[in-house]
Design an enzyme around this catalytic site. Structure first.
Site, mmCIF file in Angstrom:
data_model
loop_
_atom_site.group_PDB
_atom_site.id
_atom_site.type_symbol
_atom_site.label_atom_id
_atom_site.label_comp_id
_atom_site.label_asym_id
_atom_site.label_seq_id
_atom_site.Cartn_x
_atom_site.Cartn_y
_atom_site.Cartn_z
ATOM 1 N N CYS A 48 46.025 140.229 66.810
ATOM 2 C CA CYS A 48 45.988 139.453 68.053
ATOM 3 C C CYS A 48 46.977 140.012 69.066
ATOM 4 O O CYS A 48 48.179 139.741 68.977
ATOM 5 C CB CYS A 48 46.275 137.984 67.750
ATOM 6 S SG CYS A 48 46.216 136.937 69.215
ATOM 7 N N CYS A 95 48.740 137.401 71.206
ATOM 8 C CA CYS A 95 49.772 136.666 70.469
ATOM 9 C C CYS A 95 51.023 137.522 70.257
ATOM 10 O O CYS A 95 52.143 137.047 70.403
ATOM 11 C CB CYS A 95 49.271 136.277 69.081
ATOM 12 S SG CYS A 95 47.647 135.530 69.069
ATOM 13 N N ASP A 96 50.844 138.784 69.912
ATOM 14 C CA ASP A 96 51.977 139.569 69.409
ATOM 15 C C ASP A 96 52.399 140.729 70.306
ATOM 16 O O ASP A 96 53.479 141.287 70.110
ATOM 17 C CB ASP A 96 51.626 140.149 68.023
ATOM 18 C CG ASP A 96 51.449 139.053 66.982
ATOM 19 O OD1 ASP A 96 52.004 137.961 67.189
ATOM 20 O OD2 ASP A 96 50.754 139.284 65.974
HETATM 21 C C1 LIG Z 1 48.275 136.780 62.751
HETATM 22 C C2 LIG Z 1 47.930 135.809 63.848
HETATM 23 C C3 LIG Z 1 48.867 135.512 64.802
HETATM 24 C C4 LIG Z 1 48.580 134.604 65.812
HETATM 25 N N1 LIG Z 1 49.529 134.329 66.727
HETATM 26 C C5 LIG Z 1 49.267 133.426 67.702
HETATM 27 C C6 LIG Z 1 50.255 133.107 68.663
HETATM 28 O O1 LIG Z 1 51.369 133.650 68.651
HETATM 29 N N2 LIG Z 1 49.935 132.185 69.608
HETATM 30 C C7 LIG Z 1 48.703 131.583 69.664
HETATM 31 O O2 LIG Z 1 48.488 130.726 70.534
HETATM 32 N N3 LIG Z 1 47.760 131.881 68.775
HETATM 33 C C8 LIG Z 1 47.993 132.789 67.797
HETATM 34 N N4 LIG Z 1 47.027 133.117 66.904
HETATM 35 C C9 LIG Z 1 45.701 132.476 67.030
HETATM 36 C C10 LIG Z 1 45.779 131.035 66.504
HETATM 37 O O3 LIG Z 1 46.395 131.041 65.245
HETATM 38 C C11 LIG Z 1 44.401 130.428 66.410
HETATM 39 O O4 LIG Z 1 43.771 130.505 67.675
HETATM 40 C C12 LIG Z 1 44.466 128.979 65.974
HETATM 41 O O5 LIG Z 1 45.162 128.858 64.757
HETATM 42 C C13 LIG Z 1 43.078 128.387 65.804
HETATM 43 O O6 LIG Z 1 43.230 127.075 65.355
HETATM 44 P P1 LIG Z 1 42.069 126.257 64.661
HETATM 45 O O7 LIG Z 1 42.621 124.894 64.464
HETATM 46 O O8 LIG Z 1 40.812 126.407 65.382
HETATM 47 O O9 LIG Z 1 41.804 126.909 63.226
HETATM 48 P P2 LIG Z 1 42.652 127.751 62.139
HETATM 49 O O10 LIG Z 1 44.061 127.953 62.536
HETATM 50 O O11 LIG Z 1 41.815 128.916 61.879
HETATM 51 O O12 LIG Z 1 42.661 126.749 60.904
HETATM 52 C C14 LIG Z 1 41.539 126.267 60.295
HETATM 53 C C15 LIG Z 1 41.895 125.943 58.847
HETATM 54 O O13 LIG Z 1 41.010 124.929 58.366
HETATM 55 C C16 LIG Z 1 40.872 125.040 56.955
HETATM 56 N N5 LIG Z 1 39.467 125.104 56.562
HETATM 57 C C17 LIG Z 1 38.589 126.111 56.790
HETATM 58 N N6 LIG Z 1 37.395 125.826 56.223
HETATM 59 C C18 LIG Z 1 37.538 124.619 55.622
HETATM 60 C C19 LIG Z 1 36.664 123.765 54.877
HETATM 61 N N7 LIG Z 1 35.388 124.116 54.622
HETATM 62 N N8 LIG Z 1 37.155 122.598 54.397
HETATM 63 C C20 LIG Z 1 38.431 122.214 54.663
HETATM 64 N N9 LIG Z 1 39.312 122.981 55.359
HETATM 65 C C21 LIG Z 1 38.857 124.161 55.839
HETATM 66 C C22 LIG Z 1 41.569 126.332 56.542
HETATM 67 O O14 LIG Z 1 42.829 126.036 56.003
HETATM 68 C C23 LIG Z 1 41.667 127.093 57.857
HETATM 69 O O15 LIG Z 1 42.706 128.007 57.818
HETATM 70 C C24 LIG Z 1 47.294 134.001 65.872
HETATM 71 C C25 LIG Z 1 46.332 134.308 64.900
HETATM 72 C C26 LIG Z 1 46.642 135.196 63.899
HETATM 73 C C27 LIG Z 1 45.593 135.515 62.836
#
Ligand SMILES: Cc1cc2nc3c(=O)[nH]c(=O)nc-3n(C[C@H](O)[C@H](O)[C@H](O)COP(=O)(O)OP(=O)(O)OC[C@H]3O[C@@H](n4cnc5c(N)ncnc54)[C@H](O)[C@@H]3O)c2cc1C
Length: 348
Positions: free
Chosen positions: A168, A171-172
């Protein structure tokens, strides 16, 4: 017992939905995902993608500073014991996620540490099957299961994640270790060009590592890469190994030629993977309308409605464009408000 709202997922979208639903007296039940080796390898353990990173510099409200005292009284002792000691550089990803989870718990959210593996949206109340085999019923469902970045699967890539390997740029890219240094981006599509272009604001040079002799990106994006003097496309190459050491993290890449040439080593301090994301929506195939890229389709502009009335989607599982913690949390709030209004309209 039939729930008013079940939230599936435990990233910023899931916890924001839980905080808003709990404060609206909907007594939400969150499935935060199961703690399994399969989820560890896929990068989908509870607390989501942000828990996989170190410093988070762009989440509003958390400027650099020492959070030790705050964390000591905001997070429950049993959770704190499992966390790395707080840094003085502001909030880390795991800290932010524990804070969001705790905030949801403080308002009465109930949590089950299992995956949802199947859904039946043809009945009302909806029926959800968890990974322990139990079936749960709910009038409304918010899907916030996120997405995961694709990696090549090299052992050296895994070894240097968060130590120079990232997925990302937004992000980084601004972190000190990437400033005024050569960086590599793996990929040749539109998002790879976007990543390279963004990184070129900070890097001295950005090498785009692409296995073909022309970019897959659209013409306009390919032109943007070609016109950027800091971007150098390394045609017909694949990443064979990320080079580095324990002290400095990533120091270079070894590249293999797809055209029969010798291996080449480039000095870089960062490697950004831009080979796509996989939304965690496989269990929703044929249950909800998905986009071509298999993300959940939002059916109404500026709403979190899906193709099934009473099922709402939030965060990266429905958003292949912004993919940030703040946008995920924002749509989580929207989904909770949409669910609350839908339940009220139905008298549920
Ligand atoms: C390495 C990295 C660094 C990042 N750094 C940043 C940053 O500095 N700033 C920023 O704003 N964004 C950053 N991002 C992006 C950010 O993390 C994501 O945009 C954000 O986390 C998305 O949130 P979300 O709630 O949609 O889902 P996610 O964070 O993807 O979480 C969803 C979670 O739901 C759970 N899940 C999945 N399927 C199921 C199921 N069937 N049943 C029950 N639970 C389930 C799992 O635990 C999954 O991990 C980064 C991403 C990465 C990979």
């Amino acid at each position: 017992m039939t729930e008013k709202v079940i939230i599936i997922g435990s990233g910023p979208a899931g916890w924001a939905s839980a905080i808003y639903s709990a404060r609206a007296a909907l007594q939400p039940l969150v499935f935060e995902g199961a703690i399994t080796e399969e989820n560890r390898l896929a990068g989908t353990l509870p607390l989501g993608q942000l828990a996989l990173t170190t410093e988070v510099e762009n989440y509003p409200g958390f400027p650099a500073g020492d959070l030790s005292a705050y964390l000591a009284n905001a997070i429950a002792e049993d959770k704190r014991r499992l966390m790395a000691p707080p840094s003085k550089e502001g909030a880390t990803g795991p800290e932010l996620m524990e804070l969001m989870r705790q905030q949801a718990v403080n308002f009465g959210t109930r949590i089950i540490t299992e995956d949802i593996v199947d859904v039946d949206f043809n009945t009302q109340p909806f029926k959800l099957t968890a990974s322990d085999g139990k079936i749960y019923e709910s009038h409304a469902v918010i899907v916030a299961t996120g997405a995961r970045a694709n990696y090549l699967g090299l052992p050296s890539e895994e070894k240097y994640k968060n130590r120079g390997v990232s997925a990302c740029a937004v992000c980084d890219g601004a972190l000190p270790r990437f400033r005024n240094r050569p960086l590599a981006v793996v990929g040749g599509g539109d998002s790879a060009v976007e990543e390279a272009d963004y990184l070129s604001k900070f890097a001295s040079t950005v090498y785009m590592i692409h296995r073909r002799d022309q970019l897959r990106a659209s013409k306009i994006m390919a032109k943007r890469a070609m016109d950027n003097p800091k971007i150098q496309v390394l045609w017909n190459t694949t990443l064979a190994e990320v080079l580095g050491n324990d002290k400095d993290g990533v120091t270079g890449v070894r590249l293999q030629s797809t055209a029969g040439g010798p291996d080449v080593v480039k000095d870089v301090t960062g490697v950004f993977m831009a080979i796509g994301h996989t939304p965690n929506a496989a269990f929703l195939k044929n249950k909800l309308a998905l986009t071509e890229k298999k993300y959940i389709r939002w059916t109404t502009p500026a709403r979190t409605y899906t193709s099934v009335e009473g099922v709402f989607a939030a965060g990266d599982v429905a958003d292949d464009y912004y993919r940030q913690a703040i946008t995920a949390a924002g749509s989580g709030c929207m989904a909770a408000l949409d669910a609350e209004r839908w339940l009220a309209a139905k008298g549920l």
